[in-house]
Design an enzyme around this catalytic site. Structure first.
Site, PDB file in Angstrom:
ATOM      1  N   LYS A   3       0.823  -1.215   0.000  1.00 30.23           N
ATOM      2  CA  LYS A   3       0.000   0.000   0.000  1.00 30.23           C
ATOM      3  C   LYS A   3       0.857   1.266   0.000  1.00 30.23           C
ATOM      4  O   LYS A   3       2.059   1.217   0.267  1.00 30.23           O
ATOM      5  CB  LYS A   3      -0.909  -0.027   1.233  1.00 30.23           C
ATOM      6  N   TYR A  43     -12.319  -1.859  -3.364  1.00 28.05           N
ATOM      7  CA  TYR A  43     -12.843  -2.066  -2.014  1.00 28.05           C
ATOM      8  C   TYR A  43     -14.372  -1.939  -1.956  1.00 28.05           C
ATOM      9  O   TYR A  43     -14.917  -1.588  -0.904  1.00 28.05           O
ATOM     10  CB  TYR A  43     -12.192  -1.068  -1.048  1.00 28.05           C
ATOM     11  N   ASN A 106      -1.979   0.423   6.582  1.00 31.47           N
ATOM     12  CA  ASN A 106      -1.474  -0.803   7.210  1.00 31.47           C
ATOM     13  C   ASN A 106      -0.572  -1.638   6.290  1.00 31.47           C
ATOM     14  O   ASN A 106      -0.531  -2.852   6.381  1.00 31.47           O
ATOM     15  CB  ASN A 106      -2.638  -1.627   7.801  1.00 31.47           C
ATOM     16  N   HIS A 109      -2.108  -5.446   1.711  1.00 31.12           N
ATOM     17  CA  HIS A 109      -3.415  -6.119   1.635  1.00 31.12           C
ATOM     18  C   HIS A 109      -3.200  -7.539   1.154  1.00 31.12           C
ATOM     19  O   HIS A 109      -2.366  -7.781   0.284  1.00 31.12           O
ATOM     20  CB  HIS A 109      -4.324  -5.375   0.643  1.00 31.12           C
ATOM     21  N   GLU A 120      -9.253 -10.244  -7.466  1.00 32.59           N
ATOM     22  CA  GLU A 120      -8.335  -9.130  -7.212  1.00 32.59           C
ATOM     23  C   GLU A 120      -7.129  -9.196  -8.138  1.00 32.59           C
ATOM     24  O   GLU A 120      -6.620  -8.168  -8.586  1.00 32.59           O
ATOM     25  CB  GLU A 120      -7.935  -9.128  -5.725  1.00 32.59           C
TER      26      GLU A 120
HETATM   27  P1  CMP Z   1      -7.388  -4.356   4.126  1.00 31.64           P
HETATM   28  O1  CMP Z   1      -7.025  -5.653   4.707  1.00 31.64           O
HETATM   29  O2  CMP Z   1      -6.787  -3.961   2.821  1.00 31.64           O
HETATM   30  O3  CMP Z   1      -8.999  -4.282   3.988  1.00 31.64           O
HETATM   31  C1  CMP Z   1      -9.774  -3.113   4.168  1.00 31.64           C
HETATM   32  C2  CMP Z   1      -8.966  -1.926   4.539  1.00 31.64           C
HETATM   33  O4  CMP Z   1      -9.681  -0.826   5.099  1.00 31.64           O
HETATM   34  C3  CMP Z   1      -7.976  -2.303   5.645  1.00 31.64           C
HETATM   35  O5  CMP Z   1      -7.010  -3.203   5.175  1.00 31.64           O
HETATM   36  C4  CMP Z   1      -7.488  -0.919   6.050  1.00 31.64           C
HETATM   37  O6  CMP Z   1      -6.534  -0.380   5.147  1.00 31.64           O
HETATM   38  C5  CMP Z   1      -8.767  -0.069   5.907  1.00 31.64           C
HETATM   39  N1  CMP Z   1      -9.378   0.302   7.184  1.00 31.64           N
HETATM   40  C6  CMP Z   1      -9.450   1.552   7.657  1.00 31.64           C
HETATM   41  N2  CMP Z   1     -10.081   1.588   8.827  1.00 31.64           N
HETATM   42  C7  CMP Z   1     -10.453   0.344   9.123  1.00 31.64           C
HETATM   43  C8  CMP Z   1     -11.147  -0.262  10.202  1.00 31.64           C
HETATM   44  N3  CMP Z   1     -11.602   0.448  11.247  1.00 31.64           N
HETATM   45  N4  CMP Z   1     -11.328  -1.593  10.172  1.00 31.64           N
HETATM   46  C9  CMP Z   1     -10.890  -2.324   9.113  1.00 31.64           C
HETATM   47  N5  CMP Z   1     -10.223  -1.796   8.050  1.00 31.64           N
HETATM   48  C10 CMP Z   1      -9.995  -0.473   8.066  1.00 31.64           C
END
Ligand code: CMP
Length: 131
Positions: A3, A43, A106, A109, A120
Site C-alpha cells: 500500500k 474495495y 497498514n 493487503h 483481485e
Molecule cells: P485491508 O485488509 O486492505 O482491507 C480493508 C482496509 O480498510 C484495511 O485493510 C485498512 O486499510 C482499511 N481500514 C481503515 N479503517 C479500518 C477499520 N476500522 N477496520 C478495518 N479496516 C480499516
C-alpha cells in the site's frame, strides 16, 4: 498489494524479501497508482463502512505494488505473514507489525479467499502478464 504508506516509506524491497523468504513465488508484479474511483471499485465490499471514503483517498494517495503470488495454502499463509488488520494487534515479526503506520495505512493487503484472489488478481493483471 503493498500500500501507499509502505511504498512511499521505501519498504517495497524489504516486504518483497519477506514474501519470497516465506516461500511465495511472485507470478506478476508492477508499480501503479489507483484513482479514488478505482480504489472504490477494489474495495466495493466496504462501501457502506464509515472508513470507506478515507480508504479510497488513502489508497489513491501514492504508488502501490500489486502482486500475484503462488504457494500451497497461499491465502492462509499470507494472512499469517502479514498479521492483523490493526497493526497494534499484529503479531511480532509480521509485515504489519514491522511496517504498518495505522489501521488504515497498514502497509499491505492480502486476499481473504482463493475466489477473491482470482478477482483481485484480474483487477490488476491480464492473464498474459502472469508467468
Ligand atoms: P485491508 O485488509 O486492505 O482491507 C480493508 C482496509 O480498510 C484495511 O485493510 C485498512 O486499510 C482499511 N481500514 C481503515 N479503517 C479500518 C477499520 N476500522 N477496520 C478495518 N479496516 C480499516
Amino acid at each position: 498489494m503493498i500500500k501507499p504508506d509502505a511504498v512511499s516509506a521505501g519498504n517495497t524491497g524489504a516486504i518483497t524479501k519477506m514474501i519470497e523468504e516465506a516461500g511465495f513465488r511472485i507470478v506478476a508484479v508492477k508499480k501503479t497508482q489507483l484513482t479514488p474511483e478505482r480504489a472504490g471499485q477494489f474495495y466495493a465490499i466496504h462501501k457502506e463502512r464509515p472508513f470507506f471514503k478515507d480508504l479510497c483517498s488513502y489508497m489513491s494517495s501514492g504508488a502501490i505494488v500489486p502482486m500475484i503470488l503462488e504457494k500451497e495454502n497461499a491465502v492462509e499463509d499470507f494472512r499469517k505473514l502479514i498479521g492483523a488488520t490493526d497493526p497494534q494487534k499484529a503479531a511480532p515479526g509480521t509485515i504489519r507489525n514491522l511496517f504498518a503506520k495505522s489501521i488504515e495505512a497498514n502497509a499491505i493487503h492480502g486476499s481473504d479467499s482463493d475466489e477473491n484472489a482470482e478477482i483481485e488478481g484480474s483487477f490488476f493483471f491480464a492473464k498474459t502478464e502472469c508467468f
